[in-house]
Design a protein around this motif. Structure first.
Motif, short mmCIF file in Angstrom:
data_model
loop_
_atom_site.label_atom_id
_atom_site.label_comp_id
_atom_site.label_asym_id
_atom_site.label_seq_id
_atom_site.Cartn_x
_atom_site.Cartn_y
_atom_site.Cartn_z
N ASN A 5 -0.27 9.75 -6.28
CA ASN A 5 0.02 10.68 -7.37
C ASN A 5 1.20 10.11 -8.17
OD1 ASN A 5 0.46 12.77 -9.09
ND2 ASN A 5 0.87 14.30 -7.51
N PHE A 6 0.87 9.40 -9.24
CA PHE A 6 1.86 8.66 -10.01
C PHE A 6 2.29 9.49 -11.21
CE2 PHE A 6 4.36 5.38 -11.50
CZ PHE A 6 3.93 4.80 -12.69
N GLN A 7 3.57 9.86 -11.27
CA GLN A 7 4.11 10.60 -12.40
C GLN A 7 5.26 9.78 -12.97
OE1 GLN A 7 4.54 14.87 -11.95
NE2 GLN A 7 3.35 14.81 -10.05
N LYS A 8 4.94 9.01 -13.98
CA LYS A 8 5.87 8.03 -14.52
C LYS A 8 7.13 8.69 -15.08
CE LYS A 8 5.52 3.78 -17.24
NZ LYS A 8 4.56 2.96 -18.06
N ALA A 9 6.96 9.77 -15.80
CA ALA A 9 8.13 10.42 -16.42
C ALA A 9 9.09 10.95 -15.36
CB ALA A 9 7.66 11.55 -17.33
N ARG A 10 8.55 11.36 -14.24
CA ARG A 10 9.39 11.87 -13.16
C ARG A 10 9.81 10.76 -12.21
NH1 ARG A 10 6.87 17.57 -10.92
NH2 ARG A 10 7.04 18.74 -12.87
N LYS A 11 9.29 9.57 -12.43
CA LYS A 11 9.57 8.43 -11.56
C LYS A 11 9.24 8.77 -10.11
CE LYS A 11 12.81 5.93 -14.47
NZ LYS A 11 14.12 5.26 -14.59
N SER A 12 8.04 9.28 -9.93
CA SER A 12 7.59 9.58 -8.57
C SER A 12 6.24 8.92 -8.32
CB SER A 12 7.52 11.08 -8.33
OG SER A 12 6.42 11.64 -9.00
N ALA A 13 6.02 8.56 -7.08
CA ALA A 13 4.78 7.87 -6.67
C ALA A 13 4.43 8.37 -5.27
CB ALA A 13 4.99 6.36 -6.68
N ASN A 14 3.95 9.58 -5.21
CA ASN A 14 3.68 10.21 -3.93
C ASN A 14 2.34 9.76 -3.35
OD1 ASN A 14 6.06 11.59 -4.37
ND2 ASN A 14 5.04 13.44 -5.13
N LEU A 15 2.31 9.56 -2.06
CA LEU A 15 1.09 9.18 -1.36
C LEU A 15 0.40 10.44 -0.84
CD1 LEU A 15 -0.70 6.90 -0.09
CD2 LEU A 15 0.69 7.19 1.98
N VAL A 16 -0.87 10.56 -1.15
CA VAL A 16 -1.66 11.68 -0.65
C VAL A 16 -2.70 11.14 0.33
CG1 VAL A 16 -3.18 13.58 -1.24
CG2 VAL A 16 -1.35 12.92 -2.81
N ILE A 17 -2.69 11.67 1.52
CA ILE A 17 -3.69 11.31 2.52
C ILE A 17 -4.60 12.53 2.70
CG2 ILE A 17 -4.13 10.51 4.88
CD1 ILE A 17 -1.24 9.50 4.97
N SER A 18 -5.86 12.35 2.43
CA SER A 18 -6.80 13.46 2.58
C SER A 18 -7.43 13.42 3.96
CB SER A 18 -7.89 13.37 1.51
OG SER A 18 -8.64 12.18 1.70
N ALA A 19 -7.84 14.56 4.45
CA ALA A 19 -8.55 14.65 5.73
C ALA A 19 -7.86 13.83 6.82
CB ALA A 19 -10.00 14.19 5.57
N SER A 20 -6.63 14.23 7.15
CA SER A 20 -5.82 13.46 8.09
C SER A 20 -6.54 13.27 9.43
CB SER A 20 -4.50 14.20 8.34
OG SER A 20 -3.74 14.27 7.16
N GLN A 21 -6.30 12.09 10.00
CA GLN A 21 -6.86 11.75 11.30
C GLN A 21 -5.71 11.44 12.26
OE1 GLN A 21 -9.31 8.35 10.45
NE2 GLN A 21 -10.77 9.53 9.20
N LEU A 22 -5.99 11.53 13.55
CA LEU A 22 -4.94 11.27 14.55
C LEU A 22 -4.36 9.87 14.37
CD1 LEU A 22 -6.52 12.91 17.72
CD2 LEU A 22 -4.81 13.86 16.18
N GLY A 23 -5.22 8.94 13.96
CA GLY A 23 -4.77 7.57 13.77
C GLY A 23 -3.86 7.38 12.57
#
Lengths: 114, 115
Positions: B67-85
């Motif tokens: 999730n890249f928001q250039k104006a906010r200088k943020s680059a958040n990682l989104v992991i969908s459907a988390s797994q134990l691994g």
């Protein structure tokens, strides 16, 4: 392709001993790097090389020396190990230094200095 | 000087749920690249995803998206459907054109996936 390999994987040294860590890459990359990772922290650059025969200092170079005699190898030396050098050491390589060039990492070497 | 900040030392997520790991960055460069790496307990650094500053769309790689928001200088990682691994340390990083194009890392976020 093996990618980036590191030798050894683990090592225990006594204060004052010396050792050399070997990094090898088979991707014909120009750029190679040595990082260290301390507990609870990200990686920090020790030394780097932009091609065969070249080396340069990174953020935390004190106590380390490096050599790049062959393009595929990058050696990290500790002449007189200190407990503060207890860390995990990662080697990485990259085709270039551009912002879109991925760095490929080796498996790491866990070094303990007693 | 460039800087990466990860403000979440540890995160918990339930298996099969989505989770967002935060990353903010500071740079004066117009062109830059942002990377996310996964470090499992075995210790190796595994490349997950890359976002270029001029990329018009957010990067995606399988269950990972950025999730890249250039104006906010943020680059958040989104992991969908988390797994134990997925339980591991996650590092956000940026290439620095100086010092041979080194990577500048954040301090990392330790993700724990609960069954």
């Amino acid at each position: 392709n093996a990618g980036v390999t590191q030798t050894p994987k683990f090592r225990v040294l006594k204060t004052g001993q010396s050792m050399t860590l070997l990094c090898a890459q088979d991707m014909n990359h120009e750029y190679m790097y040595w990082y260290r990772q301390d507990p609870g922290m990200g990686l920090r650059l020790i030394h780097y090389s932009v091609g065969e025969g070249t080396t340069a200092k990174g953020e935390v170079p004190d106590g380390y020396n490096v050599s790049r005699l062959k393009k595929q190898n990058f050696l990290l030396g500790l002449e007189s190990a200190a407990p503060s050098q207890t860390s995990v050491y990662f080697c990485a390589s990259s085709q270039g230094r551009g912002w879109n060039n991925e760095q490929f990492f080796g498996p790491g070497t866990r070094l303990t200095v007693l | 000087a460039q800087k990466i900040t990860q403000t979440q030392p540890g995160m918990f997520v339930q298996e099969k749920e989505a989770v967002t790991l935060d990353c903010t960055y500071d740079t004066s460069d117009q062109s830059y690249g942002l990377f996310w790496y996964k470090q499992p307990s075995s210790g190796e650094m595994i490349f997950l995803i890359y976002q270029g500053s001029y990329d018009e769309q957010n990067a995606t790689e399988g269950r990972y998206s950025l999730n890249f928001q250039k104006a906010r200088k943020s680059a958040n990682l989104v992991i969908s459907a988390s797994q134990l691994g997925d339980s591991a340390m996650y590092f956000c990083a940026m290439r620095d054109y100086n010092q041979g194009g080194k990577l500048i890392f954040g301090q990392g976020t330790e993700l724990s996936v609960k069954p």
